[in-house]
Design an enzyme around this catalytic site. Structure first.
Site, PDB file in Angstrom:
ATOM      1  N   ARG A 160      -1.097   5.683  -0.196  1.00  0.00           N
ATOM      2  CA  ARG A 160      -2.299   4.355  -0.921  1.00  0.00           C
ATOM      3  C   ARG A 160      -3.784   5.110  -1.265  1.00  0.00           C
ATOM      4  O   ARG A 160      -4.371   4.906  -1.479  1.00  0.00           O
ATOM      5  CB  ARG A 160      -1.699   3.190  -0.044  1.00  0.00           C
ATOM      6  CG  ARG A 160      -0.548   1.965   0.015  1.00  0.00           C
ATOM      7  CD  ARG A 160       0.883   3.259  -0.503  1.00  0.00           C
ATOM      8  NE  ARG A 160       1.908   2.284  -0.712  1.00  0.00           N
ATOM      9  CZ  ARG A 160       2.547   2.031   0.330  1.00  0.00           C
ATOM     10  NH1 ARG A 160       2.371   2.323   1.178  1.00  0.00           N
ATOM     11  NH2 ARG A 160       3.198   0.785   0.047  1.00  0.00           N
TER      12      ARG A 160
ATOM     13  N   ASP B 204       4.941   6.984  -3.257  1.00  0.00           N
ATOM     14  CA  ASP B 204       4.763   5.634  -3.026  1.00  0.00           C
ATOM     15  C   ASP B 204       4.435   4.870  -3.851  1.00  0.00           C
ATOM     16  O   ASP B 204       3.988   5.613  -5.869  1.00  0.00           O
ATOM     17  CB  ASP B 204       4.596   5.407  -1.447  1.00  0.00           C
ATOM     18  CG  ASP B 204       4.152   4.293  -1.420  1.00  0.00           C
ATOM     19  OD1 ASP B 204       4.690   2.654  -2.285  1.00  0.00           O
ATOM     20  OD2 ASP B 204       5.432   3.922  -0.003  1.00  0.00           O
TER      21      ASP B 204
ATOM     22  N   HIS C 139       9.480   1.377  -4.098  1.00  0.00           N
ATOM     23  CA  HIS C 139       8.045   2.136  -3.882  1.00  0.00           C
ATOM     24  C   HIS C 139       7.795   2.959  -4.736  1.00  0.00           C
ATOM     25  O   HIS C 139       7.467   4.411  -4.604  1.00  0.00           O
ATOM     26  CB  HIS C 139       8.415   2.562  -2.514  1.00  0.00           C
ATOM     27  CG  HIS C 139       7.985   1.598  -1.570  1.00  0.00           C
ATOM     28  ND1 HIS C 139       7.253   0.593  -1.788  1.00  0.00           N
ATOM     29  CD2 HIS C 139       8.183   0.522  -0.424  1.00  0.00           C
ATOM     30  CE1 HIS C 139       6.593  -0.241  -0.716  1.00  0.00           C
ATOM     31  NE2 HIS C 139       7.679  -0.092  -0.053  1.00  0.00           N
TER      32      HIS C 139
ATOM     33  N   GLU D 252      12.567  -2.106   1.668  1.00  0.00           N
ATOM     34  CA  GLU D 252      12.335  -2.826   0.461  1.00  0.00           C
ATOM     35  C   GLU D 252      11.947  -2.243  -0.699  1.00  0.00           C
ATOM     36  O   GLU D 252      11.530  -2.747  -1.786  1.00  0.00           O
ATOM     37  CB  GLU D 252      10.150  -2.983   0.895  1.00  0.00           C
ATOM     38  CG  GLU D 252      10.133  -3.067   2.226  1.00  0.00           C
ATOM     39  CD  GLU D 252       8.386  -2.779   2.888  1.00  0.00           C
ATOM     40  OE1 GLU D 252       7.762  -3.807   3.576  1.00  0.00           O
ATOM     41  OE2 GLU D 252       7.756  -2.580   1.835  1.00  0.00           O
TER      42      GLU D 252
ATOM     43  N   TRP E  57      12.255   0.533  12.232  1.00  0.00           N
ATOM     44  CA  TRP E  57      10.449  -0.474  11.668  1.00  0.00           C
ATOM     45  C   TRP E  57      10.594  -1.943  12.634  1.00  0.00           C
ATOM     46  O   TRP E  57       9.531  -2.545  12.164  1.00  0.00           O
ATOM     47  CB  TRP E  57       9.896  -0.129  10.362  1.00  0.00           C
ATOM     48  CG  TRP E  57      10.738  -0.360   8.830  1.00  0.00           C
ATOM     49  CD1 TRP E  57      11.321  -0.025   8.586  1.00  0.00           C
ATOM     50  CD2 TRP E  57      10.398  -1.072   8.637  1.00  0.00           C
ATOM     51  NE1 TRP E  57      11.420  -0.557   7.200  1.00  0.00           N
ATOM     52  CE2 TRP E  57      10.688  -1.567   7.432  1.00  0.00           C
ATOM     53  CE3 TRP E  57       8.803  -2.288   8.809  1.00  0.00           C
ATOM     54  CZ2 TRP E  57      10.846  -2.284   5.942  1.00  0.00           C
ATOM     55  CZ3 TRP E  57       8.162  -3.173   7.856  1.00  0.00           C
ATOM     56  CH2 TRP E  57       9.142  -3.554   6.626  1.00  0.00           C
TER      57      TRP E  57
ATOM     58  N   TRP F 277       0.412   3.677   7.656  1.00  0.00           N
ATOM     59  CA  TRP F 277       0.118   3.643   6.630  1.00  0.00           C
ATOM     60  C   TRP F 277      -1.682   3.202   5.738  1.00  0.00           C
ATOM     61  O   TRP F 277      -1.925   3.057   6.974  1.00  0.00           O
ATOM     62  CB  TRP F 277       1.137   2.335   6.349  1.00  0.00           C
ATOM     63  CG  TRP F 277       2.500   2.398   6.745  1.00  0.00           C
ATOM     64  CD1 TRP F 277       2.354   1.473   7.980  1.00  0.00           C
ATOM     65  CD2 TRP F 277       3.459   2.865   5.287  1.00  0.00           C
ATOM     66  NE1 TRP F 277       4.611   1.920   7.934  1.00  0.00           N
ATOM     67  CE2 TRP F 277       5.301   2.840   5.982  1.00  0.00           C
ATOM     68  CE3 TRP F 277       3.273   3.515   4.783  1.00  0.00           C
ATOM     69  CZ2 TRP F 277       5.628   2.810   6.785  1.00  0.00           C
ATOM     70  CZ3 TRP F 277       4.393   3.913   4.046  1.00  0.00           C
ATOM     71  CH2 TRP F 277       5.500   3.754   4.962  1.00  0.00           C
TER      72      TRP F 277
ATOM     73  N   GLU G 119      -2.819   1.859   3.278  1.00  0.00           N
ATOM     74  CA  GLU G 119      -3.560   1.390   2.270  1.00  0.00           C
ATOM     75  C   GLU G 119      -5.308   0.824   3.072  1.00  0.00           C
ATOM     76  O   GLU G 119      -6.015   0.222   1.662  1.00  0.00           O
ATOM     77  CB  GLU G 119      -3.022  -0.368   2.054  1.00  0.00           C
ATOM     78  CG  GLU G 119      -1.608  -0.534   1.944  1.00  0.00           C
ATOM     79  CD  GLU G 119      -0.867  -0.614   2.418  1.00  0.00           C
ATOM     80  OE1 GLU G 119      -0.580   0.275   3.510  1.00  0.00           O
ATOM     81  OE2 GLU G 119       0.966  -0.892   2.142  1.00  0.00           O
TER      82      GLU G 119
HETATM   83  C1  ACM Z   1       8.057   0.070   5.965  1.00  0.00           C
HETATM   84  O1  ACM Z   1       6.598  -0.058   6.762  1.00  0.00           O
HETATM   85  N1  ACM Z   1       8.046  -0.715   4.945  1.00  0.00           N
HETATM   86  C2  ACM Z   1       9.069   0.832   6.171  1.00  0.00           C
END
Ligand code: ACM
Ligand code: ZN
Length: 552
Positions: free
Chosen positions: A178, A207, A282, A347, A413, A488, A490
């Site tokens: 990201r 990703d 992703h 996802e 998670w 993460w 972002e």
């Molecule tokens: C995740 O937070 N999508 C692993």
């Protein structure tokens, strides 16, 4: 003189007994060691101190790391052999015989006025002991290195410490897709993990927003997949599609040499590097580079901003996809000596598969009732391919929905219910629930904080986490290998922001990962934080100052 003899003997005995009597003293070591006894007096550490390594080469990467830290602070301590280390010396001994109390990663650290003796069964244990010693440096915030001839200016209190971790798996993750972070920053990040005795760095290399690792067979992954338009930070929340001809100037990737450099750097600090190559979702960055791997002809791009839901998915019905993945793993696995490779699996939204004749016929050919099982087929194929290369596979917990093998290591998670299900299936688990381990969430009142993805995870809540649920039997508890903190990217628009989200929450996480529950103590931990912040400050790290308690 005669009548003095019994008196001096008595004095001696008194001195010996005083010397060995533990005293009350508080320390600011994080994570808190298993056993720590303090004694009167201090070891004076100076440029005159001798340092020796026993049963381990000074050229070993971990010993060179220790040497470099000494040199940074003490100009040039004298490196010598253990026999020459009678006084004013520090000896790092790798045990010739396994010490069962210490396990693989533990250590003994004995500091007396004359000598520091460190013993461990592994070089990682020696490095952890060194970190503990470093946390004990009274003069830790050394702004000037004492010269060889100057008076000692760093003291280490006399202690006896026996220490070893609760969990074998103590991880921290970094998303470099990201937002991209260069090698220097990744090393700085790893330095923090080393300070707090983490042992796995989970490198989220691919990703939707950028592919970050050189793959020779597929050069467009980095020529195309690593780049996107450079836009103001504010556009992440209100993404606008890439414009025709817009310069693709934001991004970057790691060359294979850079990856090796990071892996070696981490290893010297007792840290394994686990790469993550995401599949089957992703993957916009892959599809921007190699559109033929998609189910449809949508013009996939490496875009700026949080598009949701992410529709990009590799076409499971196209044999080129499996070949692509195997080719990629052929190049990835030799770069990482760690036995685990993470394949993502989270996802993976299957709207494209639902409409794709190739995916549907692949599922039908295997009599699969649903498309989760099609993902399961891909995941199992990849696991056996990785196994054939001597590797084990890890994935996010969604892979249990497709009936992954019991041998897959699950990154849990999502909620407790799903984690319990994975445990019942027999999978081993690394705990990283959003509720306690997502350090991309806000850590204090949102109105006072830089923009973040959402959520609320104050340091007190991180500290409160118990990774082994009460419902588990003693046998099942063994399936919990450890814990990981996920960062993460972002909203990590700068390196400073990445440090800010990491610190000081990973210090709390370090105690979750290292300390047995009865050795954790939030009040004690809080008193250690100011010292740790001073030391992080002296190393130039940026951190959050709010210490927010566990919410009721
Ligand atoms: C995740 O937070 N999508 C692993
Ligand atoms: Zn398809």
């Amino acid at each position: 003189m005669k009548h003095f003899a019994p008196l001096s003997l008595a004095l001696c005995l008194l001195l010996i007994s005083c010397k060995q009597k533990p005293i009350e003293r508080t320390f600011s070591i994080v994570p808190q060691p298993v056993e720590i006894a303090a004694f009167a007096g201090e070891f004076q550490l100076s440029g005159l101190t001798k340092v020796a390594f026993e049963n381990v080469s000074p050229r070993d990467g971990a010993m060179m790391y220790i040497t470099n830290v000494f040199e940074k602070f003490f100009v040039n301590p004298t490196f010598t052999t253990p026999e020459k280390c009678k006084k004013n010396a520090i000896v790092f001994s790798l045990n010739k015989e396994h010490d069962p109390v210490l396990g693989d990663e533990g250590y003994r650290l004995n500091v007396s006025k004359n000598k520091i003796h460190i013993q461990a069964n592994s070089t990682a244990g020696l490095v952890y002991a060194f970190q503990t010693m470093y946390h004990l440096w009274d003069g830790m915030v050394v702004t000037h290195a004492p010269s060889k001839k100057s008076d000692p200016s760093v003291t280490i209190p006399c202690v006896k410490i026996i220490d070893y971790p609760r969990f074998a798996w103590r991880g921290v993750h970094l998303d470099v897709s990201r937002h991209f972070f260069d090698v220097d920053f990744v090393k700085r990040y790893i330095d923090v993990l080393a300070l707090y005795k983490y042992n796995v760095f989970h490198w989220h290399l691919t990703d939707d927003h950028g592919w970050r690792i050189q793959i020779d067979k597929y050069p467009k992954l980095t020529e195309v997949g690593a780049w996107r338009p450079e836009r103001p930070d504010s556009e992440w929340r209100t993404p606008k599609p890439n414009q025709p001809g817009e310069p693709m100037t934001y991004g970057g990737f790691y060359t294979k040499d850079e990856i090796r450099e990071v892996v070696e750097y981490a290893a010297a600090r007792g840290i394994n590097v686990m790469p993550e190559i995401e599949l089957p979702g992703h993957c916009s960055a892959i599809l921007a580079a190699y559109p033929e791997l998609a189910c449809d002809s949508y013009p996939y791009r490496v875009e700026v901003g949080a598009y949701w839901p992410p529709k990009a998915i590799l076409c499971a019905g196209n044999p080129k996809v499996m070949q692509f993945l195997k080719d990629v793993f052929d190049e990835v696995t030799p770069l990482f000596p760690f036995e685990y490779v993470h394949i993502g699996g989270d996802e993976a939204i299957k709207t494209n598969w639902e409409k794709c004749p190739k995916c549907l016929s692949k599922a039908a050919s295997m009599n699969l009732d649903n498309l989760e099982l099609l993902q399961g087929w891909m995941v199992r194929e990849i696991e056996s391919y990785l196994n054939s290369k001597g590797k084990k596979m890890a994935g996010w917990i969604e892979i249990i929905d497709g009936e992954c093998n019991e041998t897959s290591l699950i990154y849990a998670w999502l909620g407790k219910g799903k984690t319990l299900k994975a445990i019942e299936r027999g999978n081993s688990i690394v705990q990283c629930p959003t509720s306690h381990c997502y350090i991309d969430y806000y850590q204090a009142d949102k109105s006072t904080q830089p923009d973040a993805i959402g959520g609320f995870l104050p340091i007190g809540k991180v500290y409160s986490f118990e990774p082994v649920y009460e419902e588990l039997s003693a046998e099942q508890a063994k399936q919990i290998l450890g814990v990981q903190y996920n960062l993460w990217a972002e909203f990590l628009f700068t390196e400073k922001q990445a440090e800010y989200m990491l610190l000081p929450r990973v210090l709390a996480g370090a105690e979750v990962a290292w300390c047995a529950p009865d050795n954790k103590n939030w009040e004690r931990f809080k008193t250690a934080l100011p010292y740790q912040k001073t030391r992080l400050n002296s190393l130039g790290y940026h951190f959050c100052d709010d210490v927010v308690e566990m919410p009721e």
